[in-house]
Design a protein around this motif. Structure first.
Motif, PDB file in Angstrom:
ATOM      1  N   GLY A  62     156.140  -9.115  85.544  1.00  0.00           N
ATOM      2  CA  GLY A  62     156.642  -9.007  84.178  1.00  0.00           C
ATOM      3  C   GLY A  62     156.557  -7.595  83.621  1.00  0.00           C
ATOM      4  O   GLY A  62     156.667  -7.396  82.419  1.00  0.00           O
ATOM      5  N   LEU A  63     156.329  -6.615  84.487  1.00  0.00           N
ATOM      6  CA  LEU A  63     156.298  -5.235  84.011  1.00  0.00           C
ATOM      7  C   LEU A  63     157.710  -4.681  83.903  1.00  0.00           C
ATOM      8  O   LEU A  63     157.971  -3.738  83.164  1.00  0.00           O
ATOM      9  CB  LEU A  63     155.470  -4.361  84.955  1.00  0.00           C
ATOM     10  CG  LEU A  63     153.995  -4.738  85.068  1.00  0.00           C
ATOM     11  CD1 LEU A  63     153.312  -3.889  86.128  1.00  0.00           C
ATOM     12  CD2 LEU A  63     153.297  -4.564  83.741  1.00  0.00           C
ATOM     13  N   LEU A  64     158.592  -5.235  84.692  1.00  0.00           N
ATOM     14  CA  LEU A  64     160.017  -4.924  84.580  1.00  0.00           C
ATOM     15  C   LEU A  64     160.734  -6.250  84.407  1.00  0.00           C
ATOM     16  O   LEU A  64     160.268  -7.279  84.900  1.00  0.00           O
ATOM     17  CB  LEU A  64     160.524  -4.239  85.850  1.00  0.00           C
ATOM     18  CG  LEU A  64     160.126  -2.799  86.105  1.00  0.00           C
ATOM     19  CD1 LEU A  64     160.591  -2.361  87.483  1.00  0.00           C
ATOM     20  CD2 LEU A  64     160.689  -1.875  85.042  1.00  0.00           C
ATOM     21  N   TYR A  65     161.845  -6.217  83.703  1.00  0.00           N
ATOM     22  CA  TYR A  65     162.612  -7.440  83.556  1.00  0.00           C
ATOM     23  C   TYR A  65     163.808  -7.375  84.507  1.00  0.00           C
ATOM     24  O   TYR A  65     164.461  -6.339  84.602  1.00  0.00           O
ATOM     25  CB  TYR A  65     163.092  -7.612  82.112  1.00  0.00           C
ATOM     26  CG  TYR A  65     161.967  -7.624  81.101  1.00  0.00           C
ATOM     27  CD1 TYR A  65     160.716  -8.140  81.431  1.00  0.00           C
ATOM     28  CD2 TYR A  65     162.141  -7.129  79.817  1.00  0.00           C
ATOM     29  CE1 TYR A  65     159.675  -8.153  80.513  1.00  0.00           C
ATOM     30  CE2 TYR A  65     161.107  -7.141  78.892  1.00  0.00           C
ATOM     31  CZ  TYR A  65     159.874  -7.655  79.246  1.00  0.00           C
ATOM     32  OH  TYR A  65     158.857  -7.668  78.343  1.00  0.00           O
TER      33      TYR A  65
END
Ligand code: ATP
Ligand code: MG
Lengths: 407, 468
Positions: A62-65
């Motif tokens: 969830g650090l990048l979508y």
């Protein structure tokens, strides 16, 4: 392999496109990736630099979508906070606070998991022990060497006794002891039913520990499958024996020629792996008590990590309580032989495998002064078990994983 | 909550390790402790203490404002140096992380502010003890009664001038005064009459007197307590020595209070305070004060002069409602409210921009809040001015700035409204109502809105996107 329950990770058509300031696509880092990682699996993510391994991991966390596609972690979205309580993550570089000392760092992350103070303290101590940094724990992490910081990174990834461990290049920057230890930890946790996703460039490491791998190139999946299937050379058979005389060799050669109508392809003396050699030298230095402000040989994996998955935190708490009360019990003195538990059983196993009695050892068992003096028999048997596996790995040269025990 | 606190704690540790705390304490030390040494010793004890407190508190407020903006660096650093990767993979909701950072700044601020407050408090007592006495015997009493207290101020009750105006107007109508005035407006005339009555009431001719009435003087009416009358007069003709002589008489014998006479010899055009025993206040909490424009001092010359009590500096009665310490605490809370708002703003900016840009924008908001009312006035002026004089483009520009500014005012408080330093330094009560207003507006409403925005932006942000 554990029964095919709900996959821990499942991605469908995962894509990530990095855009520039004007929203123009710049890099297609991950393209149409379909991953499925099952409970209890040790999964390797391979690929050259910039092939999208870290990007994939960041999306899982969830650090990048994702630009498109779906991700489910334990059946939930990666941004779900509850899911994160079950995950441990070691990033590819050290992203720790430089001004905190090691135990404050672990304590901080423990707080974010809402672990009670007593457990935080206990686990912090045990993990610091495990990564061999207990004596340097009062120094700010900013002062640590790269590998020391990475060890703290590993410790923080384990503070919550995760069910799913994500390790991004876990062995990078580590000395052979650390690398070996991480591999041991991975194997051990894998055996305990935890799920592990790791990316690495050290193929030998991946080969040592992974059940399944996928190879990425340019963000796309190029190969995937069980490592034993992928690597098994079905057209060659390898036999390892103690030194043989010329005579015996001649007979063996004749026997094979007679029965199989083929020749032996090669005969050689195996070498000790450099890894093992290195470990022995360091252990000797430690036995000689040479001063270092670096890492010391780590201890055993803390008990709370040794529960098979599916246990609740409550159980873990209980195990910690148990462990600490057990420690205080008077102990029967241990035989020197069992103090060397880690290496000694190898002979038995070997004997068993070779069906022989008076086998010479492949190498001198190095002194193991690091087992805590107050070790109970149950601890020893536990160590034995882990030792078995690693020794067998050595014996098998880490080649043929299909014979990996109890997997 | 425990996670928010964990983030805040971590930030406090950072504040301490990064020596932010140390630097701030040194600065405060330099300002607060260095100041009394540099302030010229010509002033009275009261003056010295007042100027010390005023500079000390303003400097503290300003420094902490800057520091607050600077402390948001912590969040920005975590984004740039990617510590956020680890934090965000732990089970902490993003809003808790943002609120935790805000809380960290706030707690640090609270600690700093308390330190500064304590230092200032200590220094006041130090100055009180060591200030060289200047002839005036009353100096210390004055300080204790007029500065190191929390006094409530009541303005004098004004007669109903409009009523008088109505009466006169009716009379004038009867007399037919307005019958042939073209374009006559009754309301404007009434206002004119009321103003006339008021300005008549405000001047006191020679040998004349004026009665000032006060209501709701809710003080402790014991003799040992004092109340204070504060006033200022202008005169029609300056006496050569700039001094006027007059008599004040306090108390209402009809309501059974003692009557106290206070002959005064006061400088024209300055504020003066007369201390009166509190039992001059009647049981129904009213106070009657008579001002006689005549010389009570035998053998001293006095010009016959018309005295004027201007509306802008009305006559007030002051009485003690609280202690200096309580007042200081309330003042610090007011200052704290501003800092909490600023902290929210700087956190918001950091979730949006890189640190230097965030600093600039947060600082702009700080300035807008600090000079809010002033800026609004000048913009009002500009818009009127330009509208008539310049091209429509400029008008449009000014209008849009006005609109933006009006919009911003919804969210940016006017710090001037909550600037209590002067009130405090003058020994006046920083009222609880004021503190509550500040808390409500700046913390409960505006900080929350801003933090809400910060959370919103932070939620949508991909923390692993590169930031510099
Ligand atoms: N935040 C980002 N912004 C823009 N491009 C990025 C970003 N992160 C990664 N990339 C690009 O995405 C591609 C994949 O990067 P990624 O970090 O996933 O590679 P990797 O497989 O982990 O490589 P390595 O083995 O070097 O760690 C690269 O081309 C990289 O430049
Ligand atoms: Mg990478």
């Amino acid at each position: 392999m554990v029964e095919r329950a709900l996959p821990v990770v499942q991605t469908a058509g995962l894509c990530k496109i990095f855009r520039d300031f004007w929203r123009r696509p710049r890099v297609e880092a991950v393209k149409d990736l379909n991953l499925e990682i099952h409970p209890g699996e040790v999964f390797g993510l391979l690929g050259p630099n910039g092939s999208g391994k870290t990007t994939t991991i960041k999306m899982l966390l969830g650090l990048l979508y994702p630009t498109s596609g779906r991700i489910s972690l334990f059946g939930k979205a990666p941004t779900d906070v509850a899911v994160k309580a079950r995950i441990g993550f070691l990033p590819e570089e050290s992203y720790l606070y430089r001004f905190l000392v090691a135990h404050e760092t672990l304590d901080y992350y423990g707080r974010l998991f809402r672990l009670p103070a007593r457990i935080r303290r206990d686990r912090t101590e045990r993990l610091l022990d495990m990564v061999g940094l207990r004596h340097e724990a009062r120094r700010p992490i900013g002062e640590y060497s790269k590998g020391m910081a990475r060890r703290i990174g590993l410790a923080q990834a384990l503070i919550n006794d995760p069910e799913f461990l994500i390790l991004d290049e876990p062995t990078s920057g580590l000395d052979p002891i650390g690398a070996r230890q991480i591999k041991d930890v991975i194997c051990e946790l894998g055996r305990k039913g935890k799920t592990i996703l790791l990316s690495s460039h050290v193929l030998a490491d991946v080969e040592d520990v992974c059940d399944r791998v996928t190879i990425l190139y340019g963000g796309q999946q190029r190969a995937a499958g069980d490592i034993s299937d992928l690597l098994c050379q079905r057209d060659v058979t390898q036999i390892t024996t103690p030194p043989l005389s010329e005579e015996t060799m001649g007979e063996v050669r004749a026997l094979i020629r007679r029965l199989e109508q083929r020749d032996i392809l090669s005969v050689s003396h195996p070498r000790v792996k450099l890894e093992d050699f290195f470990l022995r030298i360091v252990e000797e230095a430690q036995a000689a008590n040479i001063r270092t402000s670096g890492v010391r040989k780590g201890g055993q994996m803390p008990e709370f990590l040794q529960k098979p998955t599916g246990t609740t935190t409550h159980d873990v708490v209980e195990s910690l309580v148990e462990a600490s009360s057990r420690k205080t019990q008077p102990l029967t003195p241990l035989e020197p032989a069992s103090r060397r538990a880690r290496y000694e059983p190898s002979r038995e196993v070997l004997d068993e495998l070779l069906g022989r009695k008076d086998t010479p050892t492949l190498r001198e068992p190095p002194p193991m002064g690091d087992l805590e003096p107050g070790l109970s028999p149950s601890d020893v048997s536990r160590i034995k078990k882990t030792a078995d596996a690693s020794v067998i790995d050595d014996l098998l040269g880490g080649k043929d994983r299909s014979k990996k025990p109890e997997k | 909550m425990s996670r928010i606190w964990a983030v805040a704690r971590q930030m406090i540790a950072e504040g301490i390790r990064m020596k932010i705390a140390l630097v701030f304490l040194v600065l405060i030390g330099a300002v607060v402790l260095g100041l009394p040494l540099t302030v010229a010793g010509d002033s009275s004890l009261t003056g010295a203490v007042q100027s010390f407190m005023s500079y000390g508190l303003s400097a503290t407020g300003f420094l902490l404002g800057l520091l607050t903006i600077f402390m948001s660096r912590s969040l920005s650093d975590e984004l740039v140096h990617r510590q956020i990767f680890l934090v965000m993979t732990k089970p902490i909701p993003r809003w808790q992380y943002v609120v935790g950072k805000w809380l960290g700044i706030t707690v640090l601020n609270a600690v700093f502010l308390s330190c500064a407050g304590l230092t200032i408090y200590g220094m006041v007592h130090y100055i009180k003890r060591t200030h060289p006495p200047i002839d005036d015997r009353y100096d210390e009493a004055e300080l204790n009664n007029e500065v190191l207290v929390a006094r409530h101020a009541l303005p004098t009750k004004l007669p109903n001038f409009m009523q008088d105006a109505e009466l006169e107007y009716d009379r004038n109508v009867e007399e037919g005064m307005y019958t042939d005035v073209p374009g006559f407006k009754p309301d404007a005339e009434k206002i004119r009459l009321a103003q006339k009555h008021e300005s008549r009431w405000r001047v006191v001719g020679p040998r004349d007197r004026r009665i000032f009435e006060f209501e709701n003087v809710l003080c402790d009416r014991a003799f040992k307590n004092t109340i204070q009358i504060r006033y200022k007069t202008e005169v029609s003709q300056y006496p050569p020595d700039e001094i006027f002589r007059a008599l004040w008489r306090f108390g209402d014998p009809y309501k059974g209070t003692p009557v106290y006479d206070a002959p005064v010899r006061h400088v024209v055009g300055r504020f003066h305070t007369i201390r009166v025993p509190a039992d001059a206040v009647a049981e129904d909490h009213t106070l009657l004060a008579h001002f006689y424009n005549q010389n009570p001092f035998q053998g001293e010359r006095q010009f016959n002069n018309v005295m004027e009590f201007r509306a802008s500096d009305g006559v007030e009665v002051l009485f003690i409602v609280g202690s200096f310490e309580g007042n200081l605490v309330r003042l610090l809370i007011l200052m704290m409210c501003k800092l909490m708002f600023l902290a929210a703003v700087s956190v918001l900016m950091v979730t949006l921009f890189s640190f230097p840009v965030a600093c600039l924008t947060a600082f702009t908001v700080y300035i807008l809040a600090a000079v809010g009312s002033f800026l609004k006035d000048s913009l009002d002026f500009a818009s009127n001015d330009y509208a008539s004089m310049f091209s429509s483009v400029k008008e449009f520009l000014v209008q849009s700035i006005m609109h933006i500014y009006n919009l911003l005012q919804w969210i940016i408080p006017d710090f001037g409204r909550y600037d209590a330093v002067e009130t405090f330094v003058n020994g006046r009560n920083v009222s609880l109502v004021w503190v509550l207003q500040a808390t409500t507006e700046m913390v409960l409403v505006k900080s929350l809105i801003i933090l809400g925005l910060a959370v919103l932006f932070f939620h949508r942000r991909e923390v692993a996107e590169v930031s510099f």
